[in-house]
Enzyme design. Structure first.
Site, PDB file in Angstrom:
ATOM      1  N   SER A 251      81.155  69.453  64.865  1.00 41.31           N
ATOM      2  CA  SER A 251      80.864  70.217  63.664  1.00 41.31           C
ATOM      3  C   SER A 251      81.923  71.253  63.361  1.00 41.31           C
ATOM      4  CB  SER A 251      79.520  70.926  63.813  1.00 41.31           C
ATOM      5  OG  SER A 251      79.675  72.002  64.719  1.00 41.31           O
ATOM      6  N   LYS A 252      81.835  71.717  62.181  1.00 41.23           N
ATOM      7  CA  LYS A 252      82.751  72.734  61.697  1.00 41.23           C
ATOM      8  C   LYS A 252      82.640  73.984  62.564  1.00 41.23           C
ATOM      9  CE  LYS A 252      83.565  75.317  57.441  1.00 41.23           C
ATOM     10  NZ  LYS A 252      83.116  75.471  56.062  1.00 41.23           N
ATOM     11  N   ARG A 253      81.440  74.216  63.037  1.00 42.42           N
ATOM     12  CA  ARG A 253      81.167  75.416  63.802  1.00 42.42           C
ATOM     13  C   ARG A 253      82.069  75.541  65.035  1.00 42.42           C
ATOM     14  NH1 ARG A 253      76.072  76.520  66.470  1.00 42.42           N
ATOM     15  NH2 ARG A 253      75.453  74.487  65.725  1.00 42.42           N
TER      16      ARG A 253
END
Length: 482
Positions: A251-253
Site C-alpha cells: 500500500s501507499k502507506r
RNA sequence: GGCCCUAUGGUCAAGUGGUCAAGACAUCGCCCUUUCACGGCGGUAACGGGAGUUCGAACCUCCCUAGGGUCACCA
C-alpha cells in the site's frame, strides 16, 4: 459475439499503485489477446480526494509501461466524455437514477444523519432500514418541492439469492438480505462509485470487468442494478490482492508500491511490468521473461490465481538484471551515467566503468555502491583482514611481501591487459606464488573491497598507473601499522 | 461480529484421482575464471490439521484452524 471491451477505471489520487497497475495490465492483456479494446475512464466523483495533476501520473505510467489505451480522456472515442465529473455535469447519472426509480430499483431517501446514526447495532455496523422506501409518491414530491436534501438509494429486494459466475473464483452466491440499500446519488448530486461504475460500464459497452477482489462480495449489488435496468450483466474477472508480506497488503502507506518510485530506483519499466504480470498469473508454458507481445499472446484467464501473492522484490531484481544484460552497451552506459556520477567517480573513464558494470548490475541504483571504492578509497578505512583468504592461502604478511614486490618490479609501462598479465605472471614466479594469490592481494590493495566489478587487471586499468601505485603504498602502510 | 474468498518449499507457482509433487527467485555447494562478477551444473526445502468418499487423494465432501476481503454520501 460482441467485440470484447475492457476498461481501467482509476480514481485520480496522484499515485499509481503497483496493484492498480497490474489490474490495468491484465485488463489490457485480456482485451488485446482477444482482439478487443482497452478503455481508460477517470473516476473522479469524490471531490475531496481529487488531486491536481493526477491524470498526468496515470497517463505517464501507462505510457512508460507500454500499455496503450484505445479510448480515453485524451484519445477520445465514441463514448466520450471519459471523465466521470464531466459525465455528471451533462446529467447522465441523474437521468439513469430517475429511470431506476421508475423501475423500482431505487428510491429517494430523506433521512437525516442523526436518524442514520441511530441505526448502528452493537457491532458498530449500520444497516439502512429502507425507511424512506415507505414514502408515498406524494410525500416524496412534497419533500422534493420543499427542497429537502436527499440521496437516492438502491432498492435491494429481500430474500433473494443472487448468484453469478466469476471467471476466476467461479460461482459466487450471496443472500440479498446481507446487502444494504447503498447510496447511488449523493446529496451533492454526484454519483457514488457503485452507480457511476455500473452506468458507465453499460454505456461504454464494457463486456468484461477486471477489478480487485475487494469487489467480489459486493458484485451482487451491481448485478441487481443491471437486472433492475433490464441490462445484460458483464462478465466479471476478480483479481487477488498483492501483499507486502503475509499480513499486510502492498500500500501507499508503506511507500513501497509506487511504480514511479521503482523507476527512480533504477528498474526498467518493462521489468516491472513483466514481474507484476507474473504475480498472480502464470502462463501455460512456464516462460517467465516475456515481451509485451508475448504477454498478450500468452495471457489467459485460466492462469489467474485465486490466492493472494506476496510481492518479492528479489525476483523483480533478477528479471531486471536480465533486461539490463541484453541492453546494447551504449544504451546501458547512457542509463548508468547519472548513477555513476552520483558515486563521485569523476576523473575516471565512465565508459570503462559502465562496461565493467554491465553484467554486474541488477538495478541501476546499485551502481554507486558497486563503485564507491573509486572515490572513497582513502576515507573508507582500510580493512586489512580482507587479505586473509583461505582458498588462496593469503594473509597480511604475504600481501605485504607481494605489494612491496609489485612496487619494485612494476615498470612504468602501459597498462595493457596483455602487459599486466605478463607482469603478474612474472611477479608470481619470482615470489614462488600462484598468480591467483598475487591478483587477490593486488585487487584488495587498490580497492579495499572483497567484491569488485572486475578483477585486478581491470581495476588497475581503471585506476591508472599513478593512482594504483599510490593505493598500493597506502595499503602497505596500513599493513605495517596493523 | 455477519457475509464472501483463500490455503503446495522462505517467495512466485505448475498440478485438477494414480507424478520418486514441475519450474523460477532466494539460499547452499561445485565447475569455469590467474583475481571479482557473469555463466554452467547440482543440493537443501512444500501439499495447514482432522474425518470421510475411493482400490487409490495435493486434487472430491464435511469440520476445524489460519489468513485475507467486505459491511461509507471512498473508490
Amino acid at each position: 459475439m460482441d467485440k470484447i471491451r475492457t476498461r481501467f477505471a482509476p480514481s485520480p489520487t496522484g499515485f499509481m499503485h503497483i496493484g492498480n497497475l497490474r489490474t490495468a495490465l491484465y485488463s489490457y492483456l485480456f482485451a488485446k489477446k482477444n482482439g478487443g479494446s482497452f478503455i481508460l475512464r477517470i473516476e473522479d466523483t469524490d471531490k475531496e480526494r481529487y488531486v491536481e495533476g493526477a491524470e498526468d501520473v496515470i497517463y505517464r505510467t501507462l505510457k512508460t509501461s507500454g500499455i496503450k489505451t484505445d479510448e480515453g480522456p485524451r484519445e477520445g472515442g465514441a463514448f466520450a466524455p471519459y471523465v466521470q465529473s464531466e459525465r455528471q455535469s451533462i446529467g447522465i447519472y441523474k437521468k439513469y437514477a430517475e429511470e431506476l426509480i421508475r423501475r423500482g430499483g431505487a428510491y429517494y431517501c430523506f433521512c437525516t444523519k442523526e436518524r442514520l446514526e441511530g441505526l448502528t447495532d452493537k457491532n458498530g455496523v449500520r444497516t439502512y432500514d429502507k425507511h424512506c422506501l415507505k414514502l408515498t409518491k406524494e410525500e416524496v414530491e412534497a419533500n422534493l418541492k420543499k427542497g429537502m436534501p436527499y440521496v437516492i438509494r438502491q432498492n435491494i429486494p429481500k430474500d433473494t439469492a443472487t448468484v453469478y459466475n466469476d471467471l476466476v473464483f467461479g460461482e459466487i452466491s450471496v443472500d440479498s438480505n446481507d446487502l444494504e440499500d447503498n447510496i447511488l446519488i449523493k446529496s451533492d448530486g454526484m454519483p457514488t462509485y457503485n452507480f457511476a461504475n455500473v452506468v458507465d460500464d453499460r454505456l461504454m459497452g464494457i463486456t468484461h470487468v477486471l477489478r480487485g477482489v475487494e469487489y467480489l462480495s459486493s458484485t451482487p449489488k451491481y448485478n441487481l442494478m443491471y437486472d433492475a435496468f433490464g441490462w445484460e450483466r458483464p462478465t466479471y474477472i476478480h483479481l487477488q490482492l498483492i501483499m507486502k508480506d503475509a499480513a499486510r497488503k502492498l500500500s501507499k502507506r508503506y511507500g513501497d508500491a509506487n511504480f514511479e518510485d521503482f523507476i527512480k530506483k533504477g528498474y526498467l519499466p518493462h521489468a516491472i511490468i513483466n514481474y507484476i504480470a507474473l504475480l498472480g498469473w502464470s502462463p501455460k508454458d512456464n516462460v517467465e521473461k516475456m515481451t509485451m507481445e508475448e504477454l498478450i499472446s500468452n495471457f489467459s484467464v485460466e492462469g489467474l490465481s485465486r490466492s493472494c501473492s506476496i510481492f518479492d522484490e528479489n525476483k523483480m531484481r533478477w528479471l531486471n538484471s536480465l533486461y539490463i544484460k541484453e541492453m546494447p552497451p551504449e544504451e546501458f552506459a547512457a542509463a548508468a551515467e547519472s548513477f555513476i556520477k552520483e558515486s563521485k567517480a569523476n576523473g575516471f573513464c565512465h565508459k570503462k566503468i559502465a562496461k565493467l558494470l554491465h553484467t554486474r548490475t541488477e538495478i541501476l541504483s546499485d551502481i554507486p555502491g558497486l563503485i564507491d571504492f573509486i572515490a572513497e578509497f582513502y576515507d573508507a578505512g582500510f580493512d586489512t583482514s580482507l587479505f586473509v583468504n583461505q582458498k588462496w592461502k593469503t594473509d597480511g604478511a604475504l600481501a605485504k611481501r607481494i605489494l612491496e614486490s609489485y612496487l619494485d618490479e612494476i615498470a612504468p609501462a602501459e597498462f595493457t591487459e596483455e602487459g599486466l598479465n605478463g607482469f603478474f605472471a612474472a611477479l608470481a614466479e619470482k615470489n614462488g606464488l600462484k598468480k591467483g594469490q598475487v591478483l587477490w592481494c593486488v585487487r584488495i590493495a587498490v580497492t579495499g573491497r572483497a567484491a569488485t566489478p572486475g578483477g585486478a587487471t581491470e581495476m588497475l586499468d581503471l585506476l591508472g598507473f599513478a593512482e594504483s601505485g599510490k593505493r598500493i603504498r597506502y595499503a602497505i602502510e596500513k599493513l605495517g601499522a596493523s
